[in-house]
Motif scaffolding. Structure first.
Motif, short mmCIF file in Angstrom:
data_model
loop_
_atom_site.label_atom_id
_atom_site.label_comp_id
_atom_site.label_asym_id
_atom_site.label_seq_id
_atom_site.Cartn_x
_atom_site.Cartn_y
_atom_site.Cartn_z
N HIS A 90 2.43 -3.97 -8.12
CA HIS A 90 2.97 -3.87 -6.91
C HIS A 90 1.73 -4.89 -6.07
CE1 HIS A 90 6.89 -2.82 -6.72
NE2 HIS A 90 6.56 -1.81 -7.13
N TYR A 91 0.45 -4.08 -6.44
CA TYR A 91 -0.81 -4.70 -5.98
C TYR A 91 -1.23 -5.89 -6.50
CZ TYR A 91 -5.88 -4.95 -4.83
OH TYR A 91 -6.98 -5.49 -4.46
N GLN A 129 2.84 5.98 -3.51
CA GLN A 129 3.84 6.52 -4.20
C GLN A 129 3.66 6.79 -5.71
OE1 GLN A 129 7.63 4.84 -3.09
NE2 GLN A 129 7.53 5.39 -1.15
N HIS A 130 2.87 5.68 -6.11
CA HIS A 130 2.54 5.56 -7.67
C HIS A 130 1.21 6.25 -7.89
CE1 HIS A 130 5.89 2.80 -7.51
NE2 HIS A 130 6.21 3.04 -8.66
N HIS A 131 0.38 6.52 -6.96
CA HIS A 131 -0.95 7.15 -7.10
C HIS A 131 -1.83 6.16 -7.72
CE1 HIS A 131 0.72 10.70 -5.48
NE2 HIS A 131 1.64 10.56 -6.38
N PHE A 132 -1.52 4.71 -7.93
CA PHE A 132 -2.42 4.03 -8.68
C PHE A 132 -2.51 2.66 -7.94
CE2 PHE A 132 -0.57 6.80 -12.07
CZ PHE A 132 -2.03 7.34 -12.56
N LEU A 133 -3.22 2.50 -6.73
CA LEU A 133 -3.43 1.42 -6.04
C LEU A 133 -3.78 0.22 -6.84
CD1 LEU A 133 -3.17 0.08 -3.53
CD2 LEU A 133 -5.69 0.83 -2.88
N ALA A 134 -4.98 0.39 -7.53
CA ALA A 134 -5.45 -0.94 -8.32
C ALA A 134 -4.45 -1.30 -9.47
CB ALA A 134 -6.79 -0.92 -8.74
N ALA A 135 -3.98 -0.23 -10.16
CA ALA A 135 -3.28 -0.65 -11.19
C ALA A 135 -1.82 -1.04 -11.17
CB ALA A 135 -3.48 0.34 -12.18
N THR A 136 -1.33 -0.48 -10.14
CA THR A 136 0.02 -0.69 -9.98
C THR A 136 0.41 -2.30 -9.75
OG1 THR A 136 2.04 -0.70 -8.55
CG2 THR A 136 -0.05 -0.85 -7.27
N HIS A 189 0.64 -1.42 -0.02
CA HIS A 189 0.02 0.07 -0.07
C HIS A 189 0.77 1.37 -0.10
CE1 HIS A 189 -3.59 2.41 0.73
NE2 HIS A 189 -2.93 2.93 1.57
N GLN A 190 1.90 1.33 0.74
CA GLN A 190 2.85 2.19 0.75
C GLN A 190 3.50 2.66 -0.62
OE1 GLN A 190 5.49 1.47 3.95
NE2 GLN A 190 4.17 2.05 5.69
N ILE A 191 3.91 1.63 -1.20
CA ILE A 191 4.67 1.71 -2.74
C ILE A 191 3.47 2.12 -3.53
CG2 ILE A 191 5.56 0.35 -4.53
CD1 ILE A 191 6.75 -1.50 -2.30
N ALA A 192 2.29 1.48 -3.33
CA ALA A 192 1.26 1.92 -4.33
C ALA A 192 0.87 3.44 -4.18
CB ALA A 192 -0.28 1.28 -4.23
#
Length: 342
Positions: A250-251, A241-248, A236-239
């Protein structure tokens, strides 16, 4: 000098012809298949040798377990690069499962050839010790995975290696003590009424093993819950930073990691829980069929362990390819490690 009483070929029933009995106690032979009329004039070594089909299944499972885990032990032993704490614990798990498989094969061989109490006690002790070491190794791997995430910055240190060696010494020492109990006199050979569903283990002996398993399972469940929380928090912290939680990516990989942890824990419970619960509520008077039906799936956990913990690991995959064909495919060499590998 008194004659030695006949020895049971199967480790689950006092009567070798009782395996097919669907009701009553293990001494009820009314529905047994392939039985022979008793002949008191025959010596134990001259009695008709009946092979329990379930024992054949256990022996076959033991052969598969031994071969599969021997490959993992060989790869880790021969590859100097696989000396990190994680690989030592995976090697401990593979060694325990290897000994468990050999124990099942040796028990089948000794029970139907030697047919002696001493051989029975030794092989059952080996099986108890090795399966105990297997379960303890799974717990140690869970603890190691938790520490590698919780103390990520200091995980690769001498302190971690010392802690790993301490866990290995403790788990194998405790497993050896549990395996020696039947040999040192904690068995039901002298008094059949004290037998559990697994002869010659006593009811108290197997109750201690079952309760210990439930406690270890509860601890593993708690640790995996904490692992999932840590992995999800990091993702969640990494996401953010990218401002795209569902698309990253990492998720996605984190979701795979959590699913993998659920599969690991679910497989462990599905294999061992039926036998654990049954051994707590049943005794030697229950039909042997039920014992075999719950014990065989427990052995499958040792078949699945190398697939989950060893063959999915990138470094072990490379070592296996080098052993088998002397080269590493590009797809394996370039695959990035993800949280799903945790």
């Amino acid at each position: 000098m008194s004659e030695e009483p006949p020895v049971t070929p199967s480790w689950l029933t006092p009567d070798p012809t009782a395996w097919a009995s669907g009701g009553g106690g293990p001494m009820d032979n009314s529905t047994s298949l392939g039985t022979f009329p008793p002949d008191d004039s025959l010596q134990p070594s001259q009695l008709p040798l009946l092979v329990n089909p379930w024992d054949i299944v256990l022996c076959s499972s033991g052969t598969l377990i031994a071969c599969e885990n021997a490959l993992v032990v060989l790869v880790i032993w021969q590859n100097p690069a696989l000396r990190a704490p994680m690989f030592l614990l995976i090697g401990s798990l593979a060694l325990a499962d290897l000994l468990a498989g050999l124990g099942l094969v040796l028990h089948f061989t000794c029970a139907y050839l030697l047919r002696s109490d001493s051989a029975q006690l030794l092989t059952v002790g080996l099986v108890v010790a090795s399966f105990s070491a297997s379960v303890f190794s799974l717990l140690a791997i869970t603890i190691d995975r938790y520490l590698s995430l919780y103390y990520a910055l200091t995980y690769n240190s001498e302190r971690t290696a010392a802690f790993t060696y301490t866990m290995l010494v403790l788990l194998w020492g405790l497993s050896l003590c549990l395996g020696l109990l039947p040999v040192t006199g904690v068995n039901c050979l002298a008094e059949e009424a004290t037998c559990s569903v697994v002869r010659p283990l006593t009811k108290n002996n197997i109750a201690v093993l079952s309760v210990s398993f439930l406690l270890l399972f509860g601890l593993m469940l708690q640790l995996y819950v904490q692992i999932c929380k840590i992995v999800m928090r990091h993702a969640h912290q990494i996401a953010l930073q990218h401002h795209f939680l569902a698309a990253t990516p990492h998720y996605v990989t984190t979701r795979k990691g959590v699913s993998t942890l659920a599969i690991i824990l679910g497989t462990f419970a599905a294999c061992w829980m039926p036998f654990t619960v049954y051994s707590l509520i049943a005794d030697y008077t229950y039909p042997p069929l039920y014992t075999y039906a719950t014990l065989v799936p427990a052995t499958y956990n040792s078949v699945i362990n190398p697939v989950i913990y060893a063959f999915r690991n990138q470094e072990i995959q490379k070592a296996l390819w080098l052993v088998c064909c002397g080269c590493v495919p590009a797809s394996v060499a370039q695959r990035a490690r993800t949280p799903s590998d945790v």
